[in-house]
Design an enzyme around this catalytic site. Structure first.
Site, PDB file in Angstrom:
ATOM      1  N   GLU A  49      29.221  47.449  -9.950  1.00 16.95           N
ATOM      2  CA  GLU A  49      28.451  47.698 -11.330  1.00 16.95           C
ATOM      3  C   GLU A  49      28.692  49.769 -12.012  1.00 16.95           C
ATOM      4  OE1 GLU A  49      24.193  47.296 -12.661  1.00 16.95           O
ATOM      5  OE2 GLU A  49      24.388  47.143 -10.773  1.00 16.95           O
ATOM      6  N   ASP A  60      15.830  53.395 -15.720  1.00 13.23           N
ATOM      7  CA  ASP A  60      16.553  54.758 -14.307  1.00 13.23           C
ATOM      8  C   ASP A  60      15.421  55.591 -14.146  1.00 13.23           C
ATOM      9  OD1 ASP A  60      18.945  53.300 -14.516  1.00 13.23           O
ATOM     10  OD2 ASP A  60      19.402  53.712 -16.423  1.00 13.23           O
TER      11      ASP A  60
END
Length: 267
Positions: A49, A60
């Protein structure tokens, strides 16, 4: 069947789990990103990924936020990433690449052009964090045969699971904590209690990510799923070393990944 489908089918036959490392593109710089990327298959990566750097990565934590900031300052652009993916796929044609992103960079690039260029480069899957399943068909009118990975969280109910499954392909990514990446450790008991509900509504393989930072936590999550994603733990050390030590640190991280690969598949 897609390459991602083939990988999970092969892993299932071998009674193994998928190991999916996450890297931020062009972090710590483009050269070292590619050095790290090309070392992942030999370290046991089943699927890779790659995060597309974005200035406002809401899902995030601080580690990947900082990595994105550095990559953007390095001059990251999508055209270069597609070049790098093409070179990687020429060398490792059977290792799927999944791009993780937010909608903004794709809209700026042009959605149809992005999907066309991604497919041409050899991208196998796409995970758009802020694209809800209700809007999928309106935003992504054609997937260009790229698998569309979708997220499930600890608060996802059965009605929404069915909706998610309708627009998903490749695999389902289970977010093991409530919150952003790299900030909490998964609660094994709460995950177990949610899995029965998930398995009755989801037909695709399921991998678990967020908060996996050790061989022990990786092994525990692998027992409950078809694979695990590990990201912040790979990126964090590269934030804390001088550029002269990047290569050595990457080699250390690749060794760590190999330890996880052995642990989750030979437990």
């Amino acid at each position: 069947m897609s390459l991602i489908d083939d990988v999970f089918s092969s892993l299932k036959k071998a009674n193994q789990n998928a190991l999916i490392p996450f890297l931020t593109a062009d972090f710590p710089n483009r050269k070292m990103f590619n050095y790290f990327l090309h070392g992942l298959p030999d370290a046991g990566a089943s699927i890779i990924e790659i995060g597309i750097p974005f200035s406002d990565p809401m899902a995030d934590g601080v580690v990947i936020q900082r990595a994105s900031e550095i990559a953007i300052k390095n001059g990251f652009n999508l055209s270069q990433l597609f070049e790098d993916v093409t070179l990687f796929k020429n060398k490792f044609p059977f290792t799927p690449i999944v791009l993780m992103t937010y909608l903004n960079p794709l809209i700026h690039y042009g959605m149809d052009l992005f999907l066309t260029d991604a497919k041409r480069a050899g991208v196998d899957g796409l995970l758009v964090v802020d694209l809800p399943p209700e809007s999928h068909q309106k935003v992504i009118k054609s997937s260009h045969e790229i698998s569309m990975i979708r997220l499930i969280t600890p608060t996802t109910n059965d009605t929404r699971l069915t909706l998610i499954n309708q627009s998903a392909s490749g695999f389902i990514y289970y977010v093991s904590v409530k919150g952003i990446t790299g900030t909490q450790r998964p609660d094994l008991r709460s995950i177990v209690s949610h899995l029965d509900l998930i398995k009755t509504n989801i037909s695709l393989p399921m991998v678990i990510g967020f908060g996996i930072d050790s061989v022990e936590s990786a092994t525990a999550m692998a027992r409950l799923s078809d694979g695990i994603v590990i990201g912040s733990r790979l990126i964090q050390p590269l934030l804390d070393v001088p550029s002269s030590k990047y290569k050595d640190q990457i080699l250390t991280q690749l060794s760590f990944l190999n330890d996880i690969h052995l642990a989750i598949n030979n437990d």
